[in-house]
Scaffold this motif. Structure first.
Motif, PDB file in Angstrom:
ATOM      1  N   UNK A 190      43.958  31.635  41.592  1.00 37.49           N
ATOM      2  CA  UNK A 190      45.230  31.014  41.224  1.00 37.49           C
ATOM      3  C   UNK A 190      46.357  31.785  41.893  1.00 37.49           C
ATOM      4  N   UNK A 191      47.469  31.118  42.071  1.00 39.42           N
ATOM      5  CA  UNK A 191      48.629  31.752  42.700  1.00 39.42           C
ATOM      6  C   UNK A 191      49.443  32.511  41.654  1.00 39.42           C
ATOM      7  N   UNK A 192      49.793  33.758  41.994  1.00 41.63           N
ATOM      8  CA  UNK A 192      50.661  34.565  41.143  1.00 41.63           C
ATOM      9  C   UNK A 192      52.081  34.633  41.685  1.00 41.63           C
ATOM     10  N   UNK A 193      52.183  34.467  42.997  1.00 46.92           N
ATOM     11  CA  UNK A 193      53.429  34.758  43.701  1.00 46.92           C
ATOM     12  C   UNK A 193      53.326  34.045  45.039  1.00 46.92           C
ATOM     13  N   UNK A 194      54.422  33.832  45.712  1.00 49.58           N
ATOM     14  CA  UNK A 194      54.365  33.126  47.003  1.00 49.58           C
ATOM     15  C   UNK A 194      53.450  33.819  48.005  1.00 49.58           C
ATOM     16  N   UNK A 195      53.165  35.114  47.797  1.00 50.14           N
ATOM     17  CA  UNK A 195      52.345  35.861  48.746  1.00 50.14           C
ATOM     18  C   UNK A 195      51.028  36.344  48.145  1.00 50.14           C
ATOM     19  N   UNK A 196      50.676  35.896  46.945  1.00 50.55           N
ATOM     20  CA  UNK A 196      49.497  36.459  46.268  1.00 50.55           C
ATOM     21  C   UNK A 196      48.663  35.385  45.572  1.00 50.55           C
ATOM     22  N   UNK A 197      47.343  35.427  45.814  1.00 52.37           N
ATOM     23  CA  UNK A 197      46.357  34.670  45.056  1.00 52.37           C
ATOM     24  C   UNK A 197      45.433  35.675  44.387  1.00 52.37           C
ATOM     25  N   UNK A 198      45.023  35.414  43.157  1.00 54.70           N
ATOM     26  CA  UNK A 198      44.150  36.334  42.448  1.00 54.70           C
ATOM     27  C   UNK A 198      42.937  35.580  41.909  1.00 54.70           C
ATOM     28  N   UNK A 199      41.787  36.250  41.914  1.00 58.69           N
ATOM     29  CA  UNK A 199      40.595  35.666  41.316  1.00 58.69           C
ATOM     30  C   UNK A 199      40.774  35.624  39.801  1.00 58.69           C
ATOM     31  N   UNK A 200      40.490  34.501  39.208  1.00 57.52           N
ATOM     32  CA  UNK A 200      40.692  34.353  37.766  1.00 57.52           C
ATOM     33  C   UNK A 200      39.881  35.387  36.988  1.00 57.52           C
ATOM     34  N   UNK A 201      38.654  35.654  37.444  1.00 60.57           N
ATOM     35  CA  UNK A 201      37.810  36.584  36.696  1.00 60.57           C
ATOM     36  C   UNK A 201      38.169  38.046  36.952  1.00 60.57           C
ATOM     37  N   UNK A 202      39.168  38.289  37.827  1.00 55.26           N
ATOM     38  CA  UNK A 202      39.613  39.658  38.081  1.00 55.26           C
ATOM     39  C   UNK A 202      40.780  40.054  37.184  1.00 55.26           C
ATOM     40  N   UNK A 203      41.394  39.074  36.529  1.00 54.34           N
ATOM     41  CA  UNK A 203      42.551  39.361  35.691  1.00 54.34           C
ATOM     42  C   UNK A 203      42.156  40.130  34.429  1.00 54.34           C
ATOM     43  N   UNK A 204      42.883  41.227  34.167  1.00 50.56           N
ATOM     44  CA  UNK A 204      42.621  42.036  32.966  1.00 50.56           C
ATOM     45  C   UNK A 204      43.770  41.966  31.969  1.00 50.56           C
ATOM     46  N   UNK A 205      44.964  41.624  32.439  1.00 49.74           N
ATOM     47  CA  UNK A 205      46.117  41.569  31.552  1.00 49.74           C
ATOM     48  C   UNK A 205      47.406  41.468  32.334  1.00 49.74           C
ATOM     49  N   UNK A 206      48.543  41.472  31.592  1.00 46.38           N
ATOM     50  CA  UNK A 206      49.855  41.345  32.218  1.00 46.38           C
ATOM     51  C   UNK A 206      50.841  42.285  31.545  1.00 46.38           C
ATOM     52  N   UNK A 207      51.862  42.640  32.286  1.00 49.43           N
ATOM     53  CA  UNK A 207      52.973  43.379  31.689  1.00 49.43           C
ATOM     54  C   UNK A 207      54.267  42.885  32.305  1.00 49.43           C
TER      55      UNK A 207
END
Length: 258
Positions: free
Chosen positions: A203-220
């Motif tokens: 999924x897209x996090x930012x105009x320059x970043x895609x992240x694997x959904x299963x790699x997400x651990x949390x947010x701040x």
């Protein structure tokens, strides 16, 4: 073709009996078209590992194979300095082989016939490389998703990056960095293309970043004076933090929950 210069051939098929049959057929037509089977592989990953060290003239490759299928293999061959000619072999007489035929890449239906193999080999040297976009579309239809591996050129060598191991993609100028737990790889890919091809995984996090959904651990949340991001994504296995834009904040948090 003179006998002193036989065609060097790599056989790629996950079925040993299919490779054995091709060897026998090549021996049958040796007087008309001399050739030498210089190697065999059970899937695309093994084939590319062989080709790093052993250049060949022709690859006879099955379409459906575990690990990396023949369509994806050919897509990676296009990045080689001197890609070999490709002849597909397949048990499936459907839209895919018709598309390959239109694109000047030959194919043989199993069980392969002697005379058909001879004709294919005779025209293999003049075949044009297949269209990458067409291959990508057919590949997704055959395997039900995007590529299993990405190509990376490093110090004159072609490296393969398993998509399943990529934590995130980050764009920087005209290149994209793929990050795994172990290291980074520099790719000649467009972030928008990767987003479309692997929409089920990233999924897209930012105009320059895609992240694997299963790699997400949390947010701040970011500090009020942080101009780089609205928030930061925390990842499993690495200490990297990825910027999350205000626009993507809700969707990114929802992906973590799901």
């Amino acid at each position: 073709m003179p006998k002193e210069n036989p065609l060097k051939i790599l056989l790629v098929d996950d079925e040993p009996l299919a490779r054995e049959r091709l060897r026998a057929l090549l021996a049958d037509i040796a007087m008309q078209l001399p050739s030498e089977v210089v190697g065999e592989a059970g899937n695309g990953v093994q084939a590319l590992a062989f080709l790093r060290e052993h250049p060949v003239d022709v690859v006879l490759v099955d379409i459906r194979m575990p690990g990396m299928d023949g369509i994806e293999l050919v897509g990676h061959l296009g990045a080689c300095e001197k890609p070999p000619a490709v002849i597909f072999t397949t048990a499936y007489d459907n839209y895919a082989v018709q598309a390959f035929d239109l694109n000047a890449v030959d194919y043989l239906l199993k069980p392969v016939r002697t005379q058909r193999l001879l004709v294919a080999l005779q025209k293999a040297r003049g075949a044009q490389p297949p269209d990458a976009e067409m291959l990508a579309g057919i590949g997704r239809a055959v395997r039900g998703g995007g590529r299993t591996h990405l190509s990376c050129h490093e110090r004159g060598r072609l490296l393969l990056v398993p998509v399943a191991e990529v934590l995130y993609f980050k764009a920087d100028l005209k290149y994209v960095t793929a990050r795994t737990v172990e290291r980074e790889f520099l790719l000649d890919e467009a972030l928008t293309h990767l987003e479309g091809e692997f929409a089920d995984r990233f999924i897209r996090l930012h105009r320059a970043v895609l992240v694997a959904k299963n790699a997400l651990a949390g947010f701040e949340k970011a500090a009020d004076d942080d101009a780089d991001a609205y928030g930061w994504a925390l990842l499993r296995g690495v200490t990297d933090k990825l910027p999350v834009s205000r626009r993507q904040w809700g969707a990114a948090k929802a992906a973590l929950v799901s």
